[in-house]
Design a protein around this motif. Sequence first.
Motif, short mmCIF file in Angstrom:
data_model
loop_
_atom_site.label_atom_id
_atom_site.label_comp_id
_atom_site.label_asym_id
_atom_site.label_seq_id
_atom_site.Cartn_x
_atom_site.Cartn_y
_atom_site.Cartn_z
N VAL A 17 0.84 -1.20 0.00
CA VAL A 17 0.00 0.00 0.00
C VAL A 17 0.87 1.25 0.00
O VAL A 17 0.66 2.20 -0.74
CB VAL A 17 -0.93 0.01 1.22
N GLN A 23 -3.91 -0.12 -4.61
CA GLN A 23 -4.71 1.09 -4.39
C GLN A 23 -6.16 0.77 -4.10
O GLN A 23 -6.98 1.66 -4.00
CB GLN A 23 -4.63 2.01 -5.61
N VAL A 25 -7.32 -1.10 -1.46
CA VAL A 25 -7.63 -1.42 -0.08
C VAL A 25 -8.70 -0.47 0.43
O VAL A 25 -8.73 0.70 0.10
CB VAL A 25 -6.37 -1.33 0.80
N SER A 26 -9.61 -1.00 1.22
CA SER A 26 -10.73 -0.25 1.79
C SER A 26 -11.62 0.38 0.74
O SER A 26 -12.24 1.39 0.97
CB SER A 26 -10.24 0.83 2.76
N SER A 27 -11.68 -0.21 -0.44
CA SER A 27 -12.57 0.34 -1.46
C SER A 27 -14.02 0.19 -1.07
O SER A 27 -14.88 0.88 -1.58
CB SER A 27 -12.32 -0.36 -2.81
N ARG A 34 -8.92 1.97 -6.32
CA ARG A 34 -8.72 3.41 -6.13
C ARG A 34 -7.65 3.88 -7.10
O ARG A 34 -6.45 3.78 -6.82
CB ARG A 34 -8.32 3.70 -4.69
N LYS A 258 -8.06 7.88 -4.93
CA LYS A 258 -6.85 7.75 -4.13
C LYS A 258 -6.89 8.79 -3.00
O LYS A 258 -7.32 9.92 -3.21
CB LYS A 258 -5.60 8.01 -4.98
N GLU A 521 -11.78 0.39 7.65
CA GLU A 521 -10.89 0.06 6.55
C GLU A 521 -10.33 1.32 5.90
O GLU A 521 -9.14 1.39 5.55
CB GLU A 521 -11.64 -0.78 5.51
N ASP A 524 -7.70 2.82 8.20
CA ASP A 524 -6.44 2.09 8.13
C ASP A 524 -5.70 2.40 6.84
O ASP A 524 -4.47 2.55 6.82
CB ASP A 524 -6.70 0.58 8.22
N TYR A 525 -6.45 2.49 5.76
CA TYR A 525 -5.85 2.82 4.46
C TYR A 525 -5.20 4.20 4.50
O TYR A 525 -4.06 4.39 4.05
CB TYR A 525 -6.93 2.76 3.39
N GLU A 526 -5.89 5.17 5.05
CA GLU A 526 -5.37 6.54 5.12
C GLU A 526 -4.14 6.63 6.01
O GLU A 526 -3.27 7.48 5.82
CB GLU A 526 -6.46 7.50 5.61
N VAL A 529 -1.21 4.77 3.52
CA VAL A 529 -0.97 5.15 2.14
C VAL A 529 -0.12 6.41 2.08
O VAL A 529 -0.23 7.31 2.92
CB VAL A 529 -2.29 5.37 1.39
#
Length: 561
Positions: A17, A23, A25-27, A34, A258, A521, A524-526, A529
């Motif tokens: 990530v 990109q 993840v957590s979509s 993303r 993104k 999710e 966590d992604y933010e 990334v």
Amino acid sequence: MTLDIEKKVQAVDVDDVRSGEVQDVSSGTAHLQRRLGGKEVQLFAIGGAIGTSIFVTMGTYLPKSGPAGLLIGYTLWCMNVWCVNECFAEMSIYAPVPSSFITTTSYWVDEALAFAQSWAFFLCQAFLVPAEITALHILLTFWTDKMPVEATVLIVLAIYGVLNCIDTALFGKAEFWLSIAKVFLVFLFFAFTFFTMVGWNPLGDAYGFRYWNNPGAFSEYLTTGSLGAFWGTISVMTFASFSVCGPEYISSVVGETKSPRRILPSCFASFKYRMLIFFVGSALCIGIVVPYNDPSLAAFIAGSATGSGTSKASPYVIAMERMNIPGLPHLVNAIMITSLLSCGNGVLFAASRALFVMGQAGRAPGIFGRTTKRGIPIYSVAMCLLLGLLALMGLSDTAFTVLKYFIDLCTVCAQFNYMCVCITYMHFYWNLEAKGIDRDTLPYKARFQPYASYVGAVAAVVAMVALGFDVVAPLDVKWFFIDYTLLGVFPVMYGVVKVVKKTKYVRVGTADLGLGGMVKEVDDYEDVVVHEPEGGVERLFSGLWEWGDLVRWMRRLKVED
């Protein structure tokens, strides 16, 4: 009872990530990725809003209202949509998942309402596809009336298919350049209005605000006097309820954006400037360049214009030809065609993503919830392309009449969706209060809440009820059913789903604000990334350029010299 409608994305390696290799993840929905950056999202929001309404159909309401009525009607409705935008913004940035404004309705209000809302949004976007194609064919008649409607429809749908079926990144790049052409065209119209009104035209005619005095600032609609001017302004507001849009387009791509928590706040915050410039500015200019009793415009509306040149629904083209400006009408018409291509491309994207989520949620056949390995909802795109064939109705009716069919149908769908969004926001606000969550801790805190949601919901209901106010007395049966059939269908949808699926209203204080773990999710992604740097184009279109940016740019130029 809320439904667990979104499949969780499989776990991915954190290092992947950070490196940008992953990109999606957590979509929030399986297989959507993303891939849209800040400039693509900004220009998608612009591209979705600027189209037929500004370049073609806005001028058709000038004879009903006059220039002042057109300007007042658009200004008032833009103030309402600003309220709706604030509802979209706070919820979509908090939960940037696909079709976020429908998913939140399911979790925070009632799955039955989400079912009706999802179909309203999908139908609105799906009907816009043939509407944009119809408008594009109208523009082609500026050069020739020999182009068959069938050819226009099939060629345009083929272009949309290529742009929407290959890769999301390709869609983003196409929308980027097409939307830039739209922005250029809008400012070209503004410049044309200013320079010609002060006398910089081949006729040397400094006409200024002449048409506000003769034939006048207000037209009379349905009746005479002040009451006629009032009804004319109301008619503009009913059309503005179709044409003034934008926040739903941003919300429809938040699941494929993104770094959504970095990108989305500026997209929503700058919406008020886009409304002021593109909608209010266009309403002002159109009332300046042509009188409301212009015979070319009246002939187009009546369907009596024949031969090449029947695309003179655009007041700017009418004005350019009246002033004997060579070449410019052809250039403008060509750019308008690319602009309508962009708008149709954008709404088809939004419609296909809505149908995709509906398929995964069980609100539409499951086949529409499938994607290719590259994350393209191919069956949803194919269905939206098939619905685009409705533009073939232009074979049996005048183009403007067909366009009006789609406009009225889309208006009901759009306002029902806005009403649902405002209702969902009310429940979001009340649940935050019930759970003791401070709104200052949210990624984005909207202004004027919860009052903005009250204004938006009431205005949406009024817009749906008032849409056919001019076909009731005397009663025009055809237009009455076009204007009000869907207004009865959506409540029936809600009631049927309520009974068949036995859904339950989510009481305030019990809602799952985490959307079944999807918000976590995104968090966590933010956290992991690596945000791509904010580019100059993104800052420009997000309305975030400041005087300091200009000063620093000038200083750099001076140093380089």
